[in-house]
Enzyme design. Structure first.
Site, mmCIF file in Angstrom:
data_model
loop_
_atom_site.group_PDB
_atom_site.id
_atom_site.type_symbol
_atom_site.label_atom_id
_atom_site.label_comp_id
_atom_site.label_asym_id
_atom_site.label_seq_id
_atom_site.Cartn_x
_atom_site.Cartn_y
_atom_site.Cartn_z
ATOM 1 N N GLU A 181 0.416 0.766 -6.476
ATOM 2 C CA GLU A 181 0.639 -0.352 -5.567
ATOM 3 C C GLU A 181 0.863 -1.657 -6.332
ATOM 4 O O GLU A 181 -0.057 -2.157 -6.974
ATOM 5 C CB GLU A 181 -0.576 -0.537 -4.656
ATOM 6 C CG GLU A 181 -1.032 0.742 -3.967
ATOM 7 C CD GLU A 181 -2.337 0.540 -3.216
ATOM 8 O OE1 GLU A 181 -2.618 -0.609 -2.808
ATOM 9 O OE2 GLU A 181 -3.076 1.519 -3.048
ATOM 10 N N HIS A 228 0.854 -1.203 0.000
ATOM 11 C CA HIS A 228 0.000 0.000 0.000
ATOM 12 C C HIS A 228 0.882 1.243 0.000
ATOM 13 O O HIS A 228 1.061 1.905 1.028
ATOM 14 C CB HIS A 228 -0.905 -0.038 1.231
ATOM 15 C CG HIS A 228 -2.158 0.761 1.087
ATOM 16 N ND1 HIS A 228 -2.792 0.979 -0.114
ATOM 17 C CD2 HIS A 228 -2.920 1.384 2.009
ATOM 18 C CE1 HIS A 228 -3.873 1.694 0.074
ATOM 19 N NE2 HIS A 228 -3.980 1.964 1.370
#
EC number: 5.1.3.15
Length: 242
Positions: A200, A96
């Site tokens: 990501e 993330h």
């Protein structure tokens, strides 16, 4: 790190690994020697009793965080199925990564051109990227499938390029909430969307499946390089193929 990316059954949003306390891993399995690494730490996460009630599988999640001499960051994740009852398990995964940018409207992402993607704002419908690069004028929440191993985030105002490299993670999530969603998020400032971007490395479309004793490994590499203008534009080839 997100284990079980997105909403998976009874799990909390984006899974649980990012919200747990990790321990120092005093006896990690060996990784290949990388002379560029100057400092690193090994962490380990094992399920608690509460975790097993929520997601009934035993695992070991090892993470190495490493820094190179020039400030390059690498994260290597290894997840092993330690179930003793013979059961395999499947999971989705994402690193993330939030990037700080000068102005989201002046940022472009290179390397995902012509890629197929799932648009989370349109019921995960599948499309093909048409632009020469990804630019941002409104909310974006896409999962690019079979994405290349290297993606560049080019910040024109800062004359800086973030280079994202990945191994073992086929997909790439690109996300910015824009103004309306930012205002609706309690842990997000109303105008913070202007100065951030998520790119990501992930495994979303096809979950990873491990049999007992099997281990998966995925790696994220991050570096920031100065960029120079060439005929009014940044030269992404030096970044993507250098």
């Amino acid at each position: 790190m997100l284990m079980q990316f997105g909403t998976q059954g009874n799990l909390e949003q984006h899974g649980f690994a990012r919200n747990r306390l990790w321990a120092i891993d005093d006896n990690p399995p060996p990784l290949p020697v990388n002379p560029a690494i100057k400092a690193f730490v090994d962490l380990i996460l094992k399920p608690s009793e509460d975790d097993l009630k929520m997601w009934p599988h035993s695992f070991e999640f090892r993470l190495r965080i490493a820094l190179g001499a020039g400030g390059d960051l690498s994260l290597t994740s290894r997840i092993r199925n330690t179930n003793t009852d013979g059961r395999p398990f499947s999971y989705t995964f994402a690193f993330h990564t939030y990037f700080s940018v000068s102005d989201i409207s002046e940022v472009r992402v290179e390397g995902l051109e012509t890629m197929d993607y799932l648009d989370n704002m349109k019921g995960k419908e599948r499309f093909t990227e048409q632009g020469d690069a990804i630019v941002f004028e409104s909310e974006v929440d896409k999962v690019y499938l079979a994405a290349p191993s290297k993606v560049a985030i080019i910040d024109h105002d800062m004359r800086r390029t973030f280079v994202v490299t990945k191994e073992g993670l086929p997909d790439a999530v690109v996300w910015n909430p824009w103004d309306k969603k930012a205002k609706a998020m309690q842990d997000f400032g109303d105008s913070e969307y202007k100065h951030m971007l998520c790119v990501e490395p992930a495994a979303v479309e096809k979950p990873i499946t491990l049999k007992p004793g099997e281990e998966w490994k995925g790696r994220l590499g991050l570096s920031a390089v100065p960029s120079s203008y060439c005929s009014g534009q940044l030269d992404p080839l030096k970044v993507l193929h250098g």
